[in-house]
Design a protein around this motif. Structure first.
Motif, mmCIF file in Angstrom:
data_model
loop_
_atom_site.group_PDB
_atom_site.id
_atom_site.type_symbol
_atom_site.label_atom_id
_atom_site.label_comp_id
_atom_site.label_asym_id
_atom_site.label_seq_id
_atom_site.Cartn_x
_atom_site.Cartn_y
_atom_site.Cartn_z
ATOM 1 N N ASP A 130 -43.858 30.037 -0.765
ATOM 2 C CA ASP A 130 -45.342 30.695 -0.708
ATOM 3 C C ASP A 130 -45.387 31.848 -1.418
ATOM 4 O OD1 ASP A 130 -46.921 28.750 0.882
ATOM 5 O OD2 ASP A 130 -46.096 29.707 2.938
ATOM 6 N N GLY A 131 -44.167 32.303 -2.015
ATOM 7 C CA GLY A 131 -43.759 33.254 -2.811
ATOM 8 C C GLY A 131 -43.690 34.702 -1.960
ATOM 9 N N LEU A 132 -43.411 34.455 -0.561
ATOM 10 C CA LEU A 132 -43.273 35.594 0.374
ATOM 11 C C LEU A 132 -41.798 36.031 0.279
ATOM 12 C CD1 LEU A 132 -45.591 34.530 3.399
ATOM 13 C CD2 LEU A 132 -45.966 36.158 1.283
ATOM 14 N N CYS A 133 -41.482 37.449 0.254
ATOM 15 C CA CYS A 133 -40.089 37.806 0.477
ATOM 16 C C CYS A 133 -39.837 37.759 2.208
ATOM 17 C CB CYS A 133 -39.935 39.430 0.050
ATOM 18 S SG CYS A 133 -41.089 40.478 1.318
ATOM 19 N N SER A 134 -38.651 37.763 2.534
ATOM 20 C CA SER A 134 -38.231 37.592 3.837
ATOM 21 C C SER A 134 -39.021 38.202 4.900
ATOM 22 C CB SER A 134 -36.807 37.400 4.251
ATOM 23 O OG SER A 134 -36.436 39.002 3.799
ATOM 24 N N PHE A 135 -39.358 39.664 4.595
ATOM 25 C CA PHE A 135 -39.919 40.407 5.801
ATOM 26 C C PHE A 135 -41.519 39.860 5.804
ATOM 27 C CE2 PHE A 135 -42.903 43.947 6.545
ATOM 28 C CZ PHE A 135 -42.003 44.622 7.630
ATOM 29 N N ALA A 136 -42.113 39.588 4.694
ATOM 30 C CA ALA A 136 -43.589 39.063 4.932
ATOM 31 C C ALA A 136 -43.544 37.636 5.460
ATOM 32 C CB ALA A 136 -43.945 39.112 3.382
ATOM 33 N N HIS A 148 -45.565 37.112 8.673
ATOM 34 C CA HIS A 148 -46.674 36.062 8.955
ATOM 35 C C HIS A 148 -46.179 34.927 9.881
ATOM 36 C CE1 HIS A 148 -49.114 37.752 5.771
ATOM 37 N NE2 HIS A 148 -48.212 38.318 5.207
ATOM 38 N N GLU A 149 -45.164 34.583 10.106
ATOM 39 C CA GLU A 149 -44.835 33.545 10.843
ATOM 40 C C GLU A 149 -44.666 33.977 12.423
ATOM 41 O OE1 GLU A 149 -40.490 31.640 11.739
ATOM 42 O OE2 GLU A 149 -41.133 31.026 9.845
ATOM 43 N N ARG A 150 -44.058 34.919 12.698
ATOM 44 C CA ARG A 150 -43.856 35.582 14.029
ATOM 45 C C ARG A 150 -44.710 36.696 14.667
ATOM 46 N NH1 ARG A 150 -37.433 35.024 14.953
ATOM 47 N NH2 ARG A 150 -37.142 33.181 13.719
ATOM 48 N N LEU A 151 -45.399 37.485 13.713
ATOM 49 C CA LEU A 151 -45.972 38.610 14.230
ATOM 50 C C LEU A 151 -47.122 39.014 13.410
ATOM 51 C CD1 LEU A 151 -42.672 40.884 13.798
ATOM 52 C CD2 LEU A 151 -43.802 40.128 16.024
ATOM 53 N N GLN A 183 -43.575 43.587 0.253
ATOM 54 C CA GLN A 183 -43.843 42.371 -0.805
ATOM 55 C C GLN A 183 -43.901 43.035 -2.062
ATOM 56 O OE1 GLN A 183 -43.694 38.986 -0.137
ATOM 57 N NE2 GLN A 183 -44.201 38.526 -2.487
ATOM 58 N N ALA A 184 -44.868 43.934 -2.124
ATOM 59 C CA ALA A 184 -45.048 44.507 -3.467
ATOM 60 C C ALA A 184 -44.083 45.353 -4.135
ATOM 61 C CB ALA A 184 -46.289 45.281 -3.476
ATOM 62 N N ALA A 185 -43.121 45.971 -3.187
ATOM 63 C CA ALA A 185 -42.168 46.730 -3.661
ATOM 64 C C ALA A 185 -40.835 45.866 -3.955
ATOM 65 C CB ALA A 185 -41.833 47.623 -2.841
ATOM 66 N N ASP A 186 -40.767 44.648 -3.472
ATOM 67 C CA ASP A 186 -39.636 43.775 -3.736
ATOM 68 C C ASP A 186 -39.656 42.858 -4.503
ATOM 69 O OD1 ASP A 186 -36.875 43.194 -2.444
ATOM 70 O OD2 ASP A 186 -37.700 41.518 -2.177
ATOM 71 N N ILE A 187 -40.630 42.231 -4.863
ATOM 72 C CA ILE A 187 -41.091 40.933 -5.919
ATOM 73 C C ILE A 187 -41.498 41.473 -7.226
ATOM 74 C CG2 ILE A 187 -42.153 38.780 -6.289
ATOM 75 C CD1 ILE A 187 -40.125 38.755 -3.764
ATOM 76 N N LYS A 188 -40.813 41.120 -8.252
ATOM 77 C CA LYS A 188 -41.089 41.552 -9.713
ATOM 78 C C LYS A 188 -42.506 41.373 -9.961
ATOM 79 C CE LYS A 188 -36.209 41.605 -11.314
ATOM 80 N NZ LYS A 188 -35.586 41.976 -12.637
ATOM 81 N N GLY A 189 -43.097 42.051 -10.652
ATOM 82 C CA GLY A 189 -44.435 41.762 -10.997
ATOM 83 C C GLY A 189 -45.270 42.221 -9.866
ATOM 84 N N GLU A 190 -45.037 42.579 -8.712
ATOM 85 C CA GLU A 190 -46.152 42.942 -7.877
ATOM 86 C C GLU A 190 -46.451 44.177 -7.283
ATOM 87 O OE1 GLU A 190 -46.153 40.169 -4.277
ATOM 88 O OE2 GLU A 190 -45.302 38.470 -5.445
ATOM 89 N N LEU A 191 -45.742 45.299 -7.973
ATOM 90 C CA LEU A 191 -45.724 46.765 -7.782
ATOM 91 C C LEU A 191 -47.087 47.082 -7.739
ATOM 92 C CD1 LEU A 191 -42.882 48.787 -9.352
ATOM 93 C CD2 LEU A 191 -43.400 48.434 -7.129
ATOM 94 N N GLU A 192 -47.989 46.582 -8.676
ATOM 95 C CA GLU A 192 -49.235 47.084 -8.828
ATOM 96 C C GLU A 192 -50.144 46.629 -7.735
ATOM 97 O OE1 GLU A 192 -48.959 43.106 -10.498
ATOM 98 O OE2 GLU A 192 -47.842 44.897 -10.733
ATOM 99 N N ASN A 193 -49.717 45.622 -6.883
ATOM 100 C CA ASN A 193 -50.536 45.191 -5.816
ATOM 101 C C ASN A 193 -50.606 46.259 -4.653
ATOM 102 O OD1 ASN A 193 -50.992 43.026 -7.359
ATOM 103 N ND2 ASN A 193 -49.549 41.718 -6.141
ATOM 104 N N HIS A 194 -49.858 47.176 -4.442
ATOM 105 C CA HIS A 194 -50.201 48.187 -3.478
ATOM 106 C C HIS A 194 -49.778 49.485 -3.891
ATOM 107 C CE1 HIS A 194 -50.396 49.774 0.378
ATOM 108 N NE2 HIS A 194 -50.790 49.086 1.132
ATOM 109 N N PRO A 195 -50.592 50.583 -3.593
ATOM 110 C CA PRO A 195 -50.152 51.904 -4.226
ATOM 111 C C PRO A 195 -49.016 52.556 -3.677
ATOM 112 C CG PRO A 195 -52.136 51.864 -3.025
ATOM 113 C CD PRO A 195 -51.847 50.448 -3.082
#
Length: 145
Positions: free
Chosen positions: A63-69, A73-76, A90-102
């Motif tokens: 689903d494109g989620l990093c392990s934290f996300a 989503h699965e347990r909490l 997720q935004a800090a870890d996955i390339k190209g997603e930095l703009e998704n969260h300030p």
């Protein structure tokens, strides 16, 4: 339980260790190894691998989620603060997603300094917990940013 991940932890792995200790497994034993060792140690030990190839929770799942996300989503997913933190990590870890969260760029910068002020991954986990505790408290205190 044993939790296995790649050594030289940064954003996602550090956040995932924090999440595991605070919300999933307070007695967690973390094992830090080379990326190619994670899956085999996971399988041999019965532990849970994360943020590595063929780990239960890979660097990026189907689903494109990093392990934290993925864990959030699965347990909490009932905790809105953790859901928001998952967006940031997720935004800090996955390339190209930095703009998704300030806040993602700041977390990425802070995380880049972890190995500069710690001696090993265990010390990083211990010292970085303050950052994630503070982020959790800040989001909880200011839900309508």
């Amino acid at each position: 339980m044993k939790w296995i991940t790649r050594r030289n932890i940064r954003v996602n792995r550090t956040a995932t260790c924090w999440l595991i200790q605070r919300f999933l497994d307070p007695e967690a034993e973390f094992i830090f190894v080379s990326p190619k060792e994670v899956a085999s140690i996971q399988n041999e030990s019965g532990g849970v691998g994360f943020d590595a190839p063929d780990a239960k929770y890979p660097h990026q799942d189907a689903d494109g989620l990093c392990s934290f996300a993925a864990l959030v989503h699965e347990r909490l997913a009932s905790d809105p603060v953790l859901v928001e933190m998952a967006r940031i990590v997720q935004a800090a870890d996955i390339k190209g997603e930095l703009e998704n969260h300030p806040a993602a760029h700041g977390l990425q910068l802070i995380s880049g300094g972890f190995p500069l002020v710690t001696h090993d991954d265990r010390e990083t986990v211990a010292r970085a917990a303050f950052v994630y505790d503070a982020l959790y408290a800040s989001i909880k205190n200011n839900p309508a940013r």
